[in-house]
Structure formats: structure tokens, C-alpha cells
Design a protein around this motif. Structure first.
Motif, PDB file in Angstrom:
ATOM      1  N   VAL A  21      17.147   3.841 -31.341  1.00  0.00           N
ATOM      2  CA  VAL A  21      15.779   4.152 -31.777  1.00  0.00           C
ATOM      3  C   VAL A  21      14.903   3.038 -31.433  1.00  0.00           C
ATOM      4  CG1 VAL A  21      14.099   5.028 -33.572  1.00  0.00           C
ATOM      5  CG2 VAL A  21      16.848   5.578 -33.821  1.00  0.00           C
ATOM      6  N   LEU A  22      13.920   3.291 -30.642  1.00  0.00           N
ATOM      7  CA  LEU A  22      12.686   2.340 -30.320  1.00  0.00           C
ATOM      8  C   LEU A  22      11.560   3.092 -30.876  1.00  0.00           C
ATOM      9  CD1 LEU A  22      13.258   1.690 -26.772  1.00  0.00           C
ATOM     10  CD2 LEU A  22      13.818   0.159 -28.640  1.00  0.00           C
ATOM     11  N   SER A  23      10.804   2.406 -31.882  1.00  0.00           N
ATOM     12  CA  SER A  23       9.737   2.868 -32.385  1.00  0.00           C
ATOM     13  C   SER A  23       8.611   2.188 -32.637  1.00  0.00           C
ATOM     14  CB  SER A  23      10.189   3.622 -33.903  1.00  0.00           C
ATOM     15  OG  SER A  23      10.569   2.579 -34.503  1.00  0.00           O
ATOM     16  N   ILE A  24       7.503   2.406 -33.120  1.00  0.00           N
ATOM     17  CA  ILE A  24       6.336   1.526 -33.446  1.00  0.00           C
ATOM     18  C   ILE A  24       5.471   2.366 -34.453  1.00  0.00           C
ATOM     19  CG2 ILE A  24       6.111   0.687 -30.977  1.00  0.00           C
ATOM     20  CD1 ILE A  24       3.503   2.466 -30.830  1.00  0.00           C
ATOM     21  N   GLU A  25       4.613   1.599 -35.100  1.00  0.00           N
ATOM     22  CA  GLU A  25       3.396   2.196 -35.838  1.00  0.00           C
ATOM     23  C   GLU A  25       2.123   1.437 -35.357  1.00  0.00           C
ATOM     24  OE1 GLU A  25       1.822   1.531 -40.258  1.00  0.00           O
ATOM     25  OE2 GLU A  25       3.899   1.351 -40.097  1.00  0.00           O
ATOM     26  N   TYR A  26       1.402   2.614 -35.022  1.00  0.00           N
ATOM     27  CA  TYR A  26       0.195   2.272 -34.512  1.00  0.00           C
ATOM     28  C   TYR A  26      -1.006   3.214 -35.152  1.00  0.00           C
ATOM     29  CZ  TYR A  26      -3.646   2.295 -30.946  1.00  0.00           C
ATOM     30  OH  TYR A  26      -4.867   1.985 -30.452  1.00  0.00           O
ATOM     31  N   GLN A  27      -2.075   2.389 -35.377  1.00  0.00           N
ATOM     32  CA  GLN A  27      -3.039   3.397 -36.436  1.00  0.00           C
ATOM     33  C   GLN A  27      -2.523   4.168 -37.531  1.00  0.00           C
ATOM     34  OE1 GLN A  27      -5.352   5.480 -33.281  1.00  0.00           O
ATOM     35  NE2 GLN A  27      -6.516   3.404 -32.869  1.00  0.00           N
ATOM     36  N   GLN A  28      -1.617   3.765 -38.272  1.00  0.00           N
ATOM     37  CA  GLN A  28      -0.939   4.288 -39.592  1.00  0.00           C
ATOM     38  C   GLN A  28      -0.231   5.419 -39.034  1.00  0.00           C
ATOM     39  OE1 GLN A  28      -4.472   4.449 -41.812  1.00  0.00           O
ATOM     40  NE2 GLN A  28      -4.159   2.646 -42.666  1.00  0.00           N
ATOM     41  N   LYS A  29       0.388   5.477 -38.091  1.00  0.00           N
ATOM     42  CA  LYS A  29       1.127   6.674 -37.381  1.00  0.00           C
ATOM     43  C   LYS A  29       2.335   6.062 -36.892  1.00  0.00           C
ATOM     44  CE  LYS A  29       1.238  11.031 -34.962  1.00  0.00           C
ATOM     45  NZ  LYS A  29       0.664  11.817 -33.928  1.00  0.00           N
ATOM     46  N   ASN A  30       3.448   6.663 -37.103  1.00  0.00           N
ATOM     47  CA  ASN A  30       4.622   6.242 -36.492  1.00  0.00           C
ATOM     48  C   ASN A  30       4.864   6.963 -35.237  1.00  0.00           C
ATOM     49  OD1 ASN A  30       5.449   4.560 -38.661  1.00  0.00           O
ATOM     50  ND2 ASN A  30       6.123   6.359 -39.721  1.00  0.00           N
ATOM     51  N   TYR A  31       5.453   6.383 -34.319  1.00  0.00           N
ATOM     52  CA  TYR A  31       5.790   6.985 -32.922  1.00  0.00           C
ATOM     53  C   TYR A  31       7.114   6.553 -32.452  1.00  0.00           C
ATOM     54  CZ  TYR A  31       0.847   7.722 -32.245  1.00  0.00           C
ATOM     55  OH  TYR A  31      -0.442   7.651 -32.577  1.00  0.00           O
ATOM     56  N   VAL A  32       8.025   7.642 -32.031  1.00  0.00           N
ATOM     57  CA  VAL A  32       9.322   7.290 -31.523  1.00  0.00           C
ATOM     58  C   VAL A  32       9.145   7.116 -30.155  1.00  0.00           C
ATOM     59  CG1 VAL A  32      11.681   8.259 -31.296  1.00  0.00           C
ATOM     60  CG2 VAL A  32      10.589   8.758 -33.440  1.00  0.00           C
ATOM     61  N   LEU A  33       9.793   5.860 -29.660  1.00  0.00           N
ATOM     62  CA  LEU A  33       9.661   5.747 -28.240  1.00  0.00           C
ATOM     63  C   LEU A  33      10.776   6.495 -27.418  1.00  0.00           C
ATOM     64  CD1 LEU A  33       7.982   2.140 -28.052  1.00  0.00           C
ATOM     65  CD2 LEU A  33       6.849   4.066 -28.179  1.00  0.00           C
ATOM     66  N   TRP A  34      11.750   6.084 -28.031  1.00  0.00           N
ATOM     67  CA  TRP A  34      13.259   6.601 -27.609  1.00  0.00           C
ATOM     68  C   TRP A  34      14.133   6.719 -28.844  1.00  0.00           C
ATOM     69  CZ3 TRP A  34      15.667   6.603 -22.651  1.00  0.00           C
ATOM     70  CH2 TRP A  34      16.977   6.453 -22.653  1.00  0.00           C
ATOM     71  N   TYR A  35      14.898   7.885 -28.881  1.00  0.00           N
ATOM     72  CA  TYR A  35      15.905   8.270 -29.711  1.00  0.00           C
ATOM     73  C   TYR A  35      17.141   8.775 -28.827  1.00  0.00           C
ATOM     74  CZ  TYR A  35      18.815  10.367 -33.148  1.00  0.00           C
ATOM     75  OH  TYR A  35      20.003  10.652 -33.990  1.00  0.00           O
ATOM     76  N   SER A  36      18.203   8.263 -29.075  1.00  0.00           N
ATOM     77  CA  SER A  36      19.230   8.803 -28.548  1.00  0.00           C
ATOM     78  C   SER A  36      20.690   8.540 -29.413  1.00  0.00           C
ATOM     79  CB  SER A  36      19.578   8.407 -27.082  1.00  0.00           C
ATOM     80  OG  SER A  36      20.070   6.951 -27.075  1.00  0.00           O
ATOM     81  N   SER A  37      21.689   9.371 -29.351  1.00  0.00           N
ATOM     82  CA  SER A  37      22.995   9.302 -29.846  1.00  0.00           C
ATOM     83  C   SER A  37      24.210   9.617 -29.137  1.00  0.00           C
ATOM     84  CB  SER A  37      22.909  10.216 -31.118  1.00  0.00           C
ATOM     85  OG  SER A  37      24.072   9.998 -31.885  1.00  0.00           O
ATOM     86  N   THR A  38      25.068   8.779 -28.658  1.00  0.00           N
ATOM     87  CA  THR A  38      26.295   8.983 -28.044  1.00  0.00           C
ATOM     88  C   THR A  38      27.551   8.526 -28.630  1.00  0.00           C
ATOM     89  OG1 THR A  38      27.014   8.625 -25.832  1.00  0.00           O
ATOM     90  CG2 THR A  38      25.703   6.916 -26.724  1.00  0.00           C
TER      91      THR A  38
END
Length: 182
Positions: A111-128
Motif C-alpha cells: 500500500v502506498l498512500s498520502i494524506e493531502y488537504q485532510q483527505k486520504n489517497y491510495v496511490l497503489w494497493y495490491s495483494s499477491t
């Protein structure tokens, strides 16, 4: 008298040898499994990650990007984007005893994520379930273009190592792959 005859041969003798055989077979499997717990195996959690984070095409500087990798436990780290919005994580591998457990069905989660302007964003999510690197993941994560105004998409990546099992990725970063239908 009949009880005495039961223990003097015949089916009891055959049953005894059968029990011994089953016990011997089971104990060798347990022993092999027991020693498997002591052995450590290589587990690939994530290839090198390079990306650029933007808002309406302009670089986002000073934003913390989080990478969470899960297998036998959670491995979390973070970096801050530079003036051009770039971020970088090195490849991550571990040694684990978990693959030696015949009953283990763990997967590697990225999981790659950020918080920007009080909102969470998922940049990348994978499972293998694979403990080896995927070529498709390596290529995709080497040049992520992440625009925070883009909607989250679900992508299907070709799995070169196991073509019958395509790889799923969810996130806001643009990937050179087909978008999956919901």
C-alpha cells in the motif's frame, strides 16, 4: 478365550503393523515440518518505487508518502516528496519462517498512500500470494505518475510469471494497463 485369540495374531498383528507404518509416516512429516519452522526463506515484499505526485499537473512538494508492506507482520515507512513532487522507496525483501509452514496462506500486501488537504489517497494497493518479484509490478512501480485529482481506478496487470493469474492494482496513479470494470 475369544479375547485371547484376538491378540495372538490374525487381524491384530496386521493392524499393528499398519498403525506403526502410519505413525512412522506421520512422525517423519511432523519432523520435516518442525525443522521447516527453523529455516528462513527469502520473501520479496516490494520492488523499488519511484513516483511523482501532482495536483492539477503541478508538483506537490513536502507531502509525506507512506508505504505499508504486510506479510508476517507490517512494515511501514515514509518519505517526503521533493520540490518536483518526486518520491522514492528502495526495494524491500525480508527473511521469514512463515513459508515453511505448510498451512500458511499469507499474502504480500503493498500500500502506498498520502494524506493531502485532510483527505486520504491510495496511490497503489495490491495483494499477491507470490513471494517472488513480479515483473509487471517492478515496471509499474518504477515510474508512478500520481495525480490527486484523478479518480481511484482498478487495473489489471499481466502476470508474466503466472499468466493464468492476472494481478490487480487499485489506486489513483496512472498505469499502462487495462482498467477493470467494477
Amino acid at each position: 478365550m475369544k479375547a485371547m485369540a484376538l491378540f495372538q495374531g490374525g487381524w491384530w498383528q496386521r493392524f499393528g503393523w499398519l498403525s506403526f507404518g502410519v505413525l512412522f509416516l506421520f512422525s517423519t512429516q511432523v519432523q520435516a515440518g518442525m525443522f521447516g519452522w527453523f529455516k528462513r526463506y527469502d520473501v520479496h515484499l516490494c520492488p523499488e518505487v519511484q513516483g511523482v505526485l501532482t495536483h492539477q499537473g503541478e508538483p506537490l512538494a513536502g507531502i509525506t508518502v507512506y508505504r505499508e508492506l504486510d506479510y508476517d507482520k507490517s512494515y511501514t515507512e515514509s518519505v517526503v516528496t521533493d520540490a518536483q513532487g518526486r518520491f522514492y522507496f528502495s526495494e524491500r525483501n525480508i527473511r521469514s519462517r512463515l513459508p515453511g509452514n505448510m498451512l500458511d496462506q499469507s499474502t504480500v500486501r503493498q500500500v502506498l498512500s498520502i494524506e493531502y488537504q485532510q483527505k486520504n489517497y491510495v496511490l497503489w494497493y495490491s495483494s499477491t500470494p507470490s513471494l517472488k518479484p513480479h515483473s509487471s509490478f517492478r515496471r509499474a512501480l518504477a515510474g508512478l505518475q500520481c495525480e490527486v485529482t484523478d479518480p481511484e481506478q482498478r487495473y489489471v496487470l499481466e502476470n508474466e510469471e503466472y499468466p493464468q493469474h492476472p494481478l490487480g492494482v487499485v489506486g489513483i496513479c496512472k498505469l499502462d494497463a487495462p482498467v477493470a470494470e467494477y
